[in-house]
Design a protein around this motif. Structure first.
Motif, mmCIF file in Angstrom:
data_model
loop_
_atom_site.group_PDB
_atom_site.id
_atom_site.type_symbol
_atom_site.label_atom_id
_atom_site.label_comp_id
_atom_site.label_asym_id
_atom_site.label_seq_id
_atom_site.Cartn_x
_atom_site.Cartn_y
_atom_site.Cartn_z
ATOM 1 N N VAL A 40 0.858 -1.179 0.000
ATOM 2 C CA VAL A 40 0.000 0.000 0.000
ATOM 3 C C VAL A 40 0.895 1.229 0.000
ATOM 4 C CG1 VAL A 40 -1.810 1.242 1.232
ATOM 5 C CG2 VAL A 40 -1.791 -1.260 1.233
ATOM 6 N N ASN A 41 0.698 2.130 -0.984
ATOM 7 C CA ASN A 41 1.579 3.288 -1.179
ATOM 8 C C ASN A 41 0.863 4.608 -0.997
ATOM 9 O OD1 ASN A 41 3.735 1.616 -1.843
ATOM 10 N ND2 ASN A 41 3.300 1.691 -4.035
ATOM 11 N N ALA A 75 2.569 2.185 6.403
ATOM 12 C CA ALA A 75 2.461 1.164 7.439
ATOM 13 C C ALA A 75 1.108 1.224 8.140
ATOM 14 C CB ALA A 75 3.581 1.334 8.453
ATOM 15 N N GLY A 76 0.725 0.073 8.734
ATOM 16 C CA GLY A 76 -0.449 0.039 9.605
ATOM 17 C C GLY A 76 -1.781 0.053 8.890
ATOM 18 N N MET A 98 -1.916 -6.656 8.523
ATOM 19 C CA MET A 98 -1.567 -5.232 8.577
ATOM 20 C C MET A 98 -0.254 -5.003 7.817
ATOM 21 S SD MET A 98 -4.078 -4.070 10.348
ATOM 22 C CE MET A 98 -3.543 -2.395 10.762
ATOM 23 N N THR A 99 -0.189 -3.878 7.112
ATOM 24 C CA THR A 99 1.046 -3.565 6.395
ATOM 25 C C THR A 99 2.167 -3.252 7.390
ATOM 26 O OG1 THR A 99 0.413 -1.247 6.196
ATOM 27 C CG2 THR A 99 -0.133 -2.701 4.353
ATOM 28 N N GLN A 111 4.100 -3.342 3.192
ATOM 29 C CA GLN A 111 3.725 -4.616 2.610
ATOM 30 C C GLN A 111 2.980 -5.503 3.602
ATOM 31 O OE1 GLN A 111 7.125 -6.536 0.844
ATOM 32 N NE2 GLN A 111 7.365 -4.964 -0.755
ATOM 33 N N ALA A 112 2.053 -6.292 3.048
ATOM 34 C CA ALA A 112 1.336 -7.319 3.811
ATOM 35 C C ALA A 112 1.303 -8.570 2.948
ATOM 36 C CB ALA A 112 -0.068 -6.858 4.155
ATOM 37 N N GLN A 113 1.251 -9.743 3.595
ATOM 38 C CA GLN A 113 1.284 -10.973 2.818
ATOM 39 C C GLN A 113 0.409 -12.048 3.437
ATOM 40 O OE1 GLN A 113 5.538 -11.824 2.959
ATOM 41 N NE2 GLN A 113 5.135 -13.549 4.319
ATOM 42 N N THR A 114 0.091 -13.054 2.601
ATOM 43 C CA THR A 114 -0.707 -14.193 3.046
ATOM 44 C C THR A 114 -0.312 -15.419 2.228
ATOM 45 O OG1 THR A 114 -2.971 -14.917 3.529
ATOM 46 C CG2 THR A 114 -2.588 -13.847 1.407
#
Length: 876
Positions: free
Chosen positions: A145-146, A154-155, A175-176, A181-184
């Motif tokens: 997310v940018n 973040a967050g 949460m980023t 970044q966030a991942q799954t």
């Protein structure tokens, strides 16, 4: 970046008015800054890297603008926002920063807030994968997310989900992180074909991921790997199904590193284990990609091609910096200890090599081992020596050390001036040819008679040019021995002065022991004044130079040169005299101290006369390196001491000789040896010693952890080690070895001279010497020092006994390397040209495998300027 109108609330200015300090001496109408207004008057930045231009209006005491006022800008928190000299603000991180505009003591303030706005979401990794239906994909789905300038926010909560029948996500919401970044992990649905998943952030467009699910019956699978443990560089076999029948159709990786497939069938692959960059024994996965799907094995052990396997006392030396990697196998028990060194043999004392030593802990053949036990130091079981010997008290030894330090600094300054200046005189001499027989600078030519008065010139050691700055004295001949002529300055202090009997006794010892020993070990001096002797000048002019107790000046060997009018044209030694009333102003000197110090001083300094005589005057060569000269002159002290005391080389003497009966002769070399190891006294040890000290020391080096006197001790113990190792088998023995050191190769000096003299690889010799400094007489778990190989022994001195004694008697230190275990660890250090950085690698009991690598701090191979060598020897 512009401030948003909604945030600026109509762009209303905030006026900050501060009273100016002090009065106005120019009159009531002179404009004086009284307030500063910053515009815009409020602000927010919505992205990292966003900017805003601020302006400042300066008004005087009447409220009128002052044109052209110089404004200074400042940010109260540059980690949040910076401001340049023209008022341009740049966002750095979320938060608030107080921006100040100043003119003198008048200030205006504006609080700037950085708050990233969420503008877009991208998918940097994880899209378009292929996997087995019903199983997790090998790589995670990652979104970022940018803000509007592309920096991660973040967050931010990200929700992940799959289309109906297309599997599941874990976690479903993430949460980023700080990078935005966030991942799954996506577990595919059970139906083969195309599948889709989405990532959602409130207020943003969703992003979508696709994957191809392959029927399990059609997917590659690994069922077995042989052998059980993979070895780097060797082949292994993967058994399974659905592999490509051609080697190039399979992509195999071991521990993430690409591997070469040499043979392939649909059910079997032959693969070469890739070589790693200094990875230890480890548990690693093997993956095979055939078509669009990758199969992954369970963890299997992987080990390097070879281990560092050493017996106790055995050493490994690596001289190629690209191969500075040591591999150790896991151990189930016992006690392992190694000493490791990074040596820099190159004769470049001004150069320093930064490096990083990194340990990577590995695994046993089946699983990771337990935590590391504490690292024990190298221990010595040598008996402690009672501190009751002559000179052995802590106070007296510390006092001696300070005296020796001062003397070394002063002499190093003199030798440094000679090294810069006297080669020119030598070149003049070569151009002139032989010395003119008419040159007779002394008042009396040939051998003077008892009672004669000589006119001599004593160089002023405080001057910048010793050849042109001197004091002329008149000195009376008091004693004429077989090797020396002893003269006494008529202006010397008279209180407690040296008597004729004192000088006669000193002359006898010089003739019998000092002169005879120095000549036997270093060669004959020149005799340019034709008297067949050394003139010993006892003058209070020496006392006037702080730190100097006695010296020789090589300019005396170059008479008739107009650039050195000081030259007395002979072989002279200048010595201190008793001065209990401190007439000279550099400290009182008792007669007892002068007489006690005199023989050892002359032994040291007379060797310098021989060095210059043999190389420059008699063999038309070049000067030795300063460190080489001083190490040899310190060696002369030891050798003359042996003659006086009836001792011999190779007897492994301990503290009872070094600091007992031989104290007057041996304390100087031994204490300076301690200095090289970084001893500070009172149980203190200098950091980075001996790493940043050097055998090749000189007075020009600064910011060393050890004193200047340390290079005397370091170069002496190097020459003592060479004498112990090569002297017994050298043609003519140690005496001929040291004589040849001076004159066999008169145009070579320093390390080149040593290599040519011994016919050896000097770098390898230096490594053996560095190893000997660590191992000599060390007692290991066997309870004996007999394990130390002869090539790592200093056979004339018992290092362990000396170390034990100086610690007990005086709180002095010795070599104290830092420790490292067989687990993840690293240290950033440096080593100077002419020294070694030591590390003790140790563990008690079981330990895992480990890889020890030495690189630059950035991880690249070390440069070769200092010719670094990595070595390791097993202690137990």
């Amino acid at each position: 970046m512009r401030f948003r109108p909604a945030v600026l609330a109509g762009r209303a200015a905030v006026l900050v008015i501060l009273a100016a300090c002090g009065g106005d001496s120019s009159g009531p109408d002179t404009p004086t800054p009284a307030s500063i207004t910053i515009q815009p008057g409020a602000g927010a930045l919505d992205a990292i890297g966003a900017t805003a231009q601020l302006t400042a209006t300066v008004k005087d005491q009447h409220g009128q603008p002052i044109a052209g006022a110089t404004v200074t800008w400042h940010s109260g928190s540059e980690s949040i926002a910076t401001v340049n000299g023209s008022g341009l603000v740049t966002a750095v991180a979320n938060g608030s920063a107080d921006i100040t505009a100043s003119v003198g003591s008048v200030q205006g303030h504006l609080m700037v807030t950085v708050a990233q706005g969420v503008r877009a979401m991208v998918k940097p990794f994880g899209d378009a994968q292929a996997g087995v239906a019903g199983q997790p994909l090998s790589a995670p789905l990652v979104v970022q997310v940018n803000d509007r300038l592309g920096h991660g926010v973040a967050g931010v909560a990200v929700s992940f989900g799959a289309d109906a029948g297309d599997g599941s996500m874990s976690p479903a919401t993430a949460m980023t992180a700080a990078n935005g970044q966030a991942q799954t992990t996506w577990t595919l649905g059970g139906t083969a074909g195309a599948q889709r998943a989405s990532a959602v952030v409130a207020g943003l467009d969703s992003v979508h991921f696709t994957a191809t699910a392959v029927d399990p019956a059609d997917a590659p699978a690994i069922t077995a790997i042989a052998p059980d443990t993979l070895v780097e560089g060797q082949s292994f076999t993967i058994t399974g199904r659905n592999f490509s029948a051609t080697p190039s159709g399979n992509v195999v990786k071991v521990d993430g590193d690409p591997a070469t497939v040499t043979a392939a069938t649909p059910t079997s692959l032959t693969v070469v284990v890739p070589s790693s960059v200094c990875k230890p024994v480890r548990l690693a996965t093997v993956s095979v990609q055939a078509g669009v799907v990758t199969a992954t094995s369970a963890a299997v052990p992987v080990r390097p091609a070879a281990f560092t396997t050493l017996a106790v006392g055995q050493e490994l030396v690596v001289q190629d910096p690209t191969k500075f990697c040591l591999q150790f196998a896991p151990a189930a028990g016992g006690s392992d200890m190694y000493v490791m060194g990074l040596s820099a043999p190159a004769e470049l004392p001004g150069a320093v090599l930064p490096f990083r030593v990194q340990a990577r802990g590995g695994a046993s053949a089946g699983a990771m081992m337990g935590p590391q036990l504490p690292v024990p130091p190298i221990a010595s079981a040598m008996p402690r020596v009672a501190p009751s010997m002559r000179g052995g008290s802590g106070a007296s030894l510390r006092a001696s050390r300070e005296l020796l330090r001062g003397r070394a600094r002063a002499e190093a300054k003199l030798r440094g001036w000679e090294a810069r200046t006297l080669p020119t005189l030598a070149a003049h001499r070569r151009r002139r040819g032989a010395l003119s027989a008419s040159v007779a600078p002394l008042a009396t030519t040939g051998t003077p008679a008892m009672g004669d008065t000589l006119t001599l010139r004593v160089p002023n050691l405080a001057a910048s040019n010793l050849c042109s700055s001197y004091t002329t004295i008149r000195a009376v001949v008091r004693v004429i021995g077989s090797a020396g002529i002893w003269v006494q300055d008529v202006a010397n202090p008279t209180t407690d002065a040296l008597t004729l009997a004192d000088m006669q006794a000193a002359s006898d010892e010089f003739d019998t022991n000092v002169y005879a020993t120095d000549v036997a070990y270093f060669g004959q001096p020149s005799d340019i004044d034709g008297n067949g002797r050394v003139i010993v000048v006892l003058t209070w002019q020496v006392n006037k130079s702080k730190g100097i107790l006695g010296f020789v000046f090589s300019g005396d060997l170059f008479p008739g040169d107009p650039s050195c009018p000081q030259s007395n044209g002979g072989e002279l030694y200048y010595g201190q005299v008793p001065d209990p009333a401190n007439v000279a102003g550099t400290g009182a000197r008792s007669k007892a101290d002068v007489l006690q110090q005199m023989p050892e001083l002359i032994a040291h300094e007379f060797s310098h006369i021989i060095q210059t005589s043999q190389r420059v005057i008699l063999h038309d060569g070049t000067f030795m390196e300063g460190w080489e000269m001083e190490g040899q002159a310190t060696f002369a002290e030891e050798l003359v001491g042996q003659a006086v005391l009836g001792n011999t080389s190779g007897q492994n003497y301990g503290a009872s000789v070094g600091f007992g009966t031989g104290y007057d002769w041996y304390a100087d070399p031994l204490v300076k040896w301690m200095e090289y190891f970084g001893d500070l006294g009172q149980n203190q040890q200098a950091a980075n010693a001996p790493d940043l000290c050097t055998v090749y020391g000189n007075l020009d080096l600064t910011n060393l952890p050890c004193d200047v006197s340390a290079f005397y001790g370091a170069s002496w113990i190097l020459q003592r080690y060479i004498g112990d190792q090569y002297g017994p088998t050298y043609p003519g023995g140690l005496q001929q070895l040291t004589r040849d050191w001076v004159a066999k190769n008169p145009t070579l000096s320093g390390t080149q001279n040593i290599g040519a003299l011994l016919g050896v690889d000097y770098d390898q010799l230096f490594v053996r010497f560095a190893t000997a400094l660590a191992l000599d007489d060390q007692v290991n778990i066997s309870g004996s020092a007999s394990w130390v190989p002869s090539q790592f022994s200093i056979t004339s001195w018992n290092s362990s006994n000396l170390a034990s004694y100086v610690s007990t008697c005086c709180g002095f230190g010795w070599l104290a390397p830092p420790g490292m275990g067989f687990a993840d660890d690293s240290a950033s250090r440096s080593v100077r040209g002419g020294s070694t950085a030591y590390t003790v690698l140790s563990a008690s009991g079981a330990h895992p495998a480990a890889a020890i690598q030495v690189t630059t701090p950035g991880g690249a191979p070390l440069g070769t300027t200092l010719r670094p060598a990595l070595w390791i020897v097993r202690v137990q």
